[in-house]
Scaffold this motif. Structure first.
Motif, PDB file in Angstrom:
ATOM      1  N   GLY A 154      37.726 -18.231   7.082  1.00  0.00           N
ATOM      2  CA  GLY A 154      38.152 -19.447   7.755  1.00  0.00           C
ATOM      3  C   GLY A 154      37.190 -20.603   7.615  1.00  0.00           C
ATOM      4  O   GLY A 154      37.491 -21.710   8.065  1.00  0.00           O
ATOM      5  N   THR A 155      36.041 -20.390   6.984  1.00  0.00           N
ATOM      6  CA  THR A 155      35.060 -21.468   6.856  1.00  0.00           C
ATOM      7  C   THR A 155      35.312 -22.350   5.643  1.00  0.00           C
ATOM      8  O   THR A 155      34.711 -23.420   5.519  1.00  0.00           O
ATOM      9  N   ALA A 156      36.173 -21.911   4.724  1.00  0.00           N
ATOM     10  CA  ALA A 156      36.462 -22.719   3.536  1.00  0.00           C
ATOM     11  C   ALA A 156      37.376 -23.886   3.901  1.00  0.00           C
ATOM     12  O   ALA A 156      38.288 -23.744   4.718  1.00  0.00           O
ATOM     13  N   ASN A 157      37.132 -25.018   3.289  1.00  0.00           N
ATOM     14  CA  ASN A 157      37.964 -26.193   3.501  1.00  0.00           C
ATOM     15  C   ASN A 157      39.366 -25.918   2.955  1.00  0.00           C
ATOM     16  O   ASN A 157      39.531 -25.678   1.755  1.00  0.00           O
ATOM     17  N   PRO A 158      40.402 -25.944   3.790  1.00  0.00           N
ATOM     18  CA  PRO A 158      41.744 -25.621   3.303  1.00  0.00           C
ATOM     19  C   PRO A 158      42.239 -26.584   2.234  1.00  0.00           C
ATOM     20  O   PRO A 158      43.011 -26.199   1.351  1.00  0.00           O
ATOM     21  N   GLU A 159      41.794 -27.835   2.278  1.00  0.00           N
ATOM     22  CA  GLU A 159      42.201 -28.800   1.246  1.00  0.00           C
ATOM     23  C   GLU A 159      41.545 -28.469  -0.097  1.00  0.00           C
ATOM     24  O   GLU A 159      42.144 -28.660  -1.161  1.00  0.00           O
ATOM     25  N   PHE A 160      40.327 -27.978  -0.059  1.00  0.00           N
ATOM     26  CA  PHE A 160      39.667 -27.534  -1.285  1.00  0.00           C
ATOM     27  C   PHE A 160      40.398 -26.321  -1.856  1.00  0.00           C
ATOM     28  O   PHE A 160      40.632 -26.237  -3.070  1.00  0.00           O
ATOM     29  N   CYS A 161      40.782 -25.388  -0.998  1.00  0.00           N
ATOM     30  CA  CYS A 161      41.531 -24.212  -1.458  1.00  0.00           C
ATOM     31  C   CYS A 161      42.868 -24.622  -2.060  1.00  0.00           C
ATOM     32  O   CYS A 161      43.297 -24.069  -3.086  1.00  0.00           O
ATOM     33  N   ARG A 162      43.522 -25.589  -1.443  1.00  0.00           N
ATOM     34  CA  ARG A 162      44.783 -26.079  -1.977  1.00  0.00           C
ATOM     35  C   ARG A 162      44.580 -26.707  -3.351  1.00  0.00           C
ATOM     36  O   ARG A 162      45.372 -26.480  -4.283  1.00  0.00           O
ATOM     37  N   ALA A 163      43.509 -27.480  -3.496  1.00  0.00           N
ATOM     38  CA  ALA A 163      43.223 -28.112  -4.784  1.00  0.00           C
ATOM     39  C   ALA A 163      42.982 -27.057  -5.873  1.00  0.00           C
ATOM     40  O   ALA A 163      43.436 -27.217  -7.012  1.00  0.00           O
TER      41      ALA A 163
END
Length: 342
Positions: A154-163
């Motif tokens: 849960g610490t990863a930026n969800p927008e970065f994961c989406r990218a």
């Protein structure tokens, strides 16, 4: 000498491997970091190929290796067992030298802990803390919360994961390219255009999801509201499952060359990827204060464990360098590695 690539079927995994050097030379195993692949080692491999047989795999779910679920409850052991299986499949006998960059440094440490007969010497390049990423404090790695809140998937930026999942090749603030330019290296460092493209390729090749990166999560009553799940890389790096202080109990302890950049923003005692540090700076809202959620002294924790080991440890700090000494100071890095292993 040119780099060759192939797939190697091991007892655990279909592994994509880059190789270079004389097969009769001493083996140097290269282990890449999180959100990357073995492509980040190509220039280093060319530099060292006259001295070593270089073996650089993509780990499970990364690069061109098989997508396979990472059991985070084993910490880094899925990765280290994969490396041991690869050495078996390649017919490599006896101990080898291992170079691990970033999270690859944690994998290298785990290989030494779980398969001590496989490791002769270690080069740790900007390794993560032996007490995982996020959720601990003090040189002894004590947890900040009983559920290890502030670490895990849960610490990863969800927008970065989406990218990542969408193959974003732009340079927006949550893009892989921006992260490469801003955090993998010291801001201001630039790659040749074709080199940057292949590194972005390596980042985008990894698999995104609960099984690989960043992993699943659970909610927490403790700030910042997320705690580790049970699968994926970021959970495997959670201190809930990762404690590598046992490295100090090895007999013998492998000699260690520890190289890090003075301006590293990822692995630092004030890491810009530690939610506690971001909360302290006002970037993540609701921060309860340092008395409740102190930042993680990642570098100090590593130094404490290596010192406790009592073996041969050389700590080298590169000035004007971020998280990737082998990319930012390639000639010096190759010379230091060559001298240490020679």
């Amino acid at each position: 000498m040119s780099i060759v690539t192939r797939r190697v079927r091991t007892a655990r995994l279909d592994t994509f491997v880059r190789e270079a050097g004389d097969p009769a030379s001493p083996v140097l195993l290269l282990v890449h970091g999180n959100v990357s692949s073995s492509v980040f080692f190509e220039e280093l491999m060319e530099d060292l190929s006259a001295d070593f047989r270089l073996v650089a795999p993509d780990y499970r779910g990364y690069g061109d290796s098989e997508r396979a679920t990472i059991d985070a409850t084993r910490g880094m052991a899925d990765f280290s067992d994969d490396l041991a299986a690869l050495l078996d499949a390649l017919g490599v006998e006896g101990p080898v030298d291992v170079l691990g960059w970033s999270a690859g440094g944690n994998i290298a440490l785990q290989l030494a802990i779980d398969h001590p007969d496989r490791v002769r010497r270690l080069v740790l390049e900007a390794p993560g803390s032996p007490y995982g990423f996020g959720g601990t404090t003090g040189e002894d790695g004590r947890p900040v919360a009983d559920d290890f809140a502030g670490s895990g998937g849960g610490t990863a930026n969800p927008e970065f994961c989406r990218a990542l999942a969408e193959g974003d090749r732009g340079d927006g603030p949550t893009s892989p390219r921006f992260t490469l330019r801003t955090f993998y290296v010291r801001p201001g460092f630039t790659f040749p255009a074709e080199v940057e493209e292949k590194y972005v390729d390596g980042m985008l090749a990894m698999k995104v999801g609960d099984d690989v990166y960043p992993g699943d999560l659970t909610s927490s009553p403790n700030w910042p509201g997320v705690a580790p799940g049970t699968t994926g890389t970021n959970n495997a790096l959670s201190p809930k499952y990762l404690d590598q202080s046992g490295f100090a109990d090895l007999d013998p302890v492998p000699p260690v060359l520890w190289i890090r950049g003075a301006d590293d923003q990822i692995v630092s005692d004030t890491s810009m990827f530690d939610l506690a540090q971001l909360g302290r700076l006002g970037v993540v809202p609701g921060y309860p204060g340092e008395d409740v959620c102190p930042t993680q002294p990642m570098v100090s924790q590593m130094r404490a464990v290596l010192t406790a080991a009592g073996g041969e440890v050389t700590e080298t700090v590169y000035e004007e360098c971020g998280h990737s000494p082998h990319l930012e100071h390639p000639e010096r890095f190759a010379a230091d590695v060559r001298a240490f292993l020679r």
